[in-house]
Design an enzyme around this catalytic site. Structure first.
Site, PDB file in Angstrom:
ATOM      1  N   CYS A   1       4.499  -2.696  11.751  1.00  0.00           N
ATOM      2  CA  CYS A   1       3.062  -2.499  11.552  1.00  0.00           C
ATOM      3  C   CYS A   1       2.240  -3.070  12.699  1.00  0.00           C
ATOM      4  O   CYS A   1       1.259  -2.476  13.111  1.00  0.00           O
ATOM      5  CB  CYS A   1       2.619  -3.120  10.238  1.00  0.00           C
ATOM      6  SG  CYS A   1       0.855  -2.934   9.919  1.00  0.00           S
TER       7      CYS A   1
ATOM      8  N   GLY B   1       0.817  -1.206   0.000  1.00  0.00           N
ATOM      9  CA  GLY B   1       0.000   0.000   0.000  1.00  0.00           C
ATOM     10  C   GLY B   1       0.848   1.252   0.000  1.00  0.00           C
ATOM     11  O   GLY B   1       0.325   2.361  -0.115  1.00  0.00           O
ATOM     12  N   GLY B   2       2.171   1.082   0.124  1.00  0.00           N
ATOM     13  CA  GLY B   2       3.082   2.218   0.103  1.00  0.00           C
ATOM     14  C   GLY B   2       3.555   2.544  -1.303  1.00  0.00           C
ATOM     15  O   GLY B   2       3.307   1.800  -2.260  1.00  0.00           O
ATOM     16  N   VAL B   3       4.269   3.650  -1.426  1.00  0.00           N
ATOM     17  CA  VAL B   3       4.719   4.126  -2.730  1.00  0.00           C
ATOM     18  C   VAL B   3       5.759   3.197  -3.337  1.00  0.00           C
ATOM     19  O   VAL B   3       5.712   2.887  -4.528  1.00  0.00           O
ATOM     20  CB  VAL B   3       5.283   5.561  -2.602  1.00  0.00           C
ATOM     21  CG1 VAL B   3       5.933   5.998  -3.909  1.00  0.00           C
ATOM     22  CG2 VAL B   3       4.174   6.533  -2.228  1.00  0.00           C
ATOM     23  N   ASP B   4       6.712   2.729  -2.544  1.00  0.00           N
ATOM     24  CA  ASP B   4       7.815   1.942  -3.090  1.00  0.00           C
ATOM     25  C   ASP B   4       7.342   0.663  -3.766  1.00  0.00           C
ATOM     26  O   ASP B   4       7.694   0.387  -4.917  1.00  0.00           O
ATOM     27  CB  ASP B   4       8.817   1.605  -1.981  1.00  0.00           C
ATOM     28  CG  ASP B   4       9.558   2.826  -1.466  1.00  0.00           C
ATOM     29  OD1 ASP B   4       9.642   3.821  -2.207  1.00  0.00           O
ATOM     30  OD2 ASP B   4      10.051   2.783  -0.322  1.00  0.00           O
TER      31      ASP B   4
ATOM     32  N   GLY C   1       9.438  -3.907  -3.083  1.00  0.00           N
ATOM     33  CA  GLY C   1       9.911  -2.542  -3.226  1.00  0.00           C
ATOM     34  C   GLY C   1      11.159  -2.234  -2.427  1.00  0.00           C
ATOM     35  O   GLY C   1      11.396  -1.081  -2.085  1.00  0.00           O
TER      36      GLY C   1
ATOM     37  N   LEU D   1       0.397  -9.138   2.328  1.00  0.00           N
ATOM     38  CA  LEU D   1       0.566 -10.050   3.447  1.00  0.00           C
ATOM     39  C   LEU D   1      -0.144  -9.517   4.678  1.00  0.00           C
ATOM     40  O   LEU D   1       0.173  -8.434   5.177  1.00  0.00           O
ATOM     41  CB  LEU D   1       2.055 -10.246   3.760  1.00  0.00           C
ATOM     42  CG  LEU D   1       2.941 -10.754   2.624  1.00  0.00           C
ATOM     43  CD1 LEU D   1       4.345 -11.050   3.138  1.00  0.00           C
ATOM     44  CD2 LEU D   1       2.333 -11.981   1.968  1.00  0.00           C
TER      45      LEU D   1
ATOM     46  N   CYS E   1      11.790 -10.628   9.513  1.00  0.00           N
ATOM     47  CA  CYS E   1      10.583 -10.660   8.690  1.00  0.00           C
ATOM     48  C   CYS E   1      10.917 -10.956   7.232  1.00  0.00           C
ATOM     49  O   CYS E   1      10.229 -11.729   6.571  1.00  0.00           O
ATOM     50  CB  CYS E   1       9.842  -9.330   8.804  1.00  0.00           C
ATOM     51  SG  CYS E   1       8.229  -9.308   7.977  1.00  0.00           S
TER      52      CYS E   1
END
Length: 401
Positions: A280, A88-91, A203, A111, A179
């Site tokens: 997160c 959901g992030g830009v990268d 990303g 995930l 992770c």
């Protein structure tokens, strides 16, 4: 480049079967656009047919993309089937679009890694719904299917619980290293092993040099990103050859500011979204609060390292990391944590962490990871990088084995 990380911890025997799958209480994989129930045993999972992937759509102006931006997206290879991890992030969104622009057939995977119904946690504080909304918006722009993968049990067993046990012993393993190795490129790769993808992409800011098809026995090499500030090779340093050979990182050839520029040119719905920070599963909760919830508190004392003077009390040595400066709340600083006595619950601090007479000439490294899988021939001088290196972010050192 060979790399040694200073905060690595040998894995205990109980994680020897790290990448095996276990029965789950919830579906392991679900199609986001059309939720469905999937039998949750590992045997049934691997009998699923390969997921349908998108055909590249080139009518949104791919020809305007500078070829140098595609150089880490394998544009020279035949169209590949690529599983792309999106957050959901830009990268990760730009990484997906670059692979798509390079002509590959992509399937995106989100995930979902933190939720246990029988365990009090802070899932409500984690913006996963926003993340998933943005990821779906990015995928919808180019008709790329999005899958949600449930790896909550693996994340708890192989990352969170391991971190808690290590903190109890006075060590502070890096959650991102764990992770990446155990979840993103471990359990996830296992989960899609029957789906016949050529590569898995994300990303991350790093590069992987793969051997040619004529030299498949040669190792894949993890290389520094073009953006040395954003470089994330440290967090990928524990990946095995089996993992590296299946990975590609489209952003390894691009600077961060160029990624933002590409996000705008692609008109991504998350182009202005800030980069995520922290872990997160904590959401808005401080890590110290999470540690207190699982380990508790035990009052101890803080002593000055040079003379043993008493400076104050603390809630438990597990709240502190060697080299830590913030959060000590001691007058006359800045103070730095320089040692922890885990047996007697004592934390030692110093104001002279960077003084000339405290110059470090020796440090000990454990659990060396040779990314090639083989012991190197030349080890007289190596370069190291650590997230908490006390000299500089990079330093040369000699190694004695």
């Amino acid at each position: 480049m060979l790399r040694a990380t200073m905060s690595t911890i040998p894995l205990p025997f109980r994680y020897a079967h790290l990448f095996s799958l276990y029965p789950f209480q919830k579906p392991l994989i679900q199609v986001f656009s059309q939720p469905r129930k999937i039998t949750t045993t590992a045997t049934r999972l691997f009998s699923l047919k390969p997921l349908a992937v998108s055909s590249p759509i080139r009518n949104y102006g791919d020809e305007r993309i500078d070829p140098t931006y595609l150089s880490c997206s394998m544009p020279h290879k035949n169209p590949l089937k690529v599983a792309v991890l999106v957050s959901g992030g830009v990268d990760s969104s730009v990484a997906l679009r670059l692979l798509h622009a390079a002509g590959h057939s992509c399937t995106a995977f989100y995930l979902k890694i933190w939720f246990q119904e029988d365990f009090e946690n802070y899932w409500s504080e984690c913006p996963w719904e926003d993340d998933l909304k943005y990821a779906k918006g990015v995928c919808d722009q180019v008709d790329v299917p999005l899958e949600v993968v449930h790896l909550t049990d693996e994340y708890w067993n192989n990352v969170v619980s391991y971190i808690i046990e290590e903190y109890k012993c006075g060590r502070t393993p890096n959650p991102d290293v764990l992770c990446n190795t155990r979840i993103k490129f471990g359990a996830f790769m296992d989960a899609i092993s029957g789906m016949e993808f050529d590569f898995v992409a994300s990303g991350h800011y790093a590069k992987i040099a793969h051997a040619s098809t004529e030299q498949l026995d040669e190792p894949s090499i993890l290389e520094l990103s073009k953006d040395m500030v954003k470089d994330q090779t440290y967090f990928l340093s524990h990946l095995s050859q089996a993992q590296l050979k299946r990975l590609t990182f489209p952003l390894g050839c691009i600077q961060k500011d160029e990624v933002r520029m590409l996000a705008k040119s692609f008109n991504l719905p998350n182009q202005e979204r800030k980069d995520s920070q922290g872990i997160c599963f904590l959401g808005k909760i401080k890590f110290s609060e999470f540690v207190a919830r699982h380990i508790g508190e035990s009052e101890g004392i803080i002593l000055e390292a040079e003379n043993g003077d008493y400076l104050g009390n603390h809630r438990g040595f597990w709240f502190y990391t060697i080299g830590q400066r913030q959060g000590l709340r001691l007058p006359g600083g800045p103070w730095y944590v320089v040692e922890k006595d885990t047996k007697n619950n004592v934390v030692y601090v110093s104001r002279n962490y960077f003084s000339v007479d405290k110059k470090r000439r020796l440090f000990r490294v454990g659990s060396l990871k040779w990314l090639s899988g083989l012991f190197p021939k030349q080890i007289d001088e190596l370069q190291c990088k650590s997230d908490r290196c006390w000299c500089t972010s990079k330093c040369s050192f000699s190694i004695v084995l």
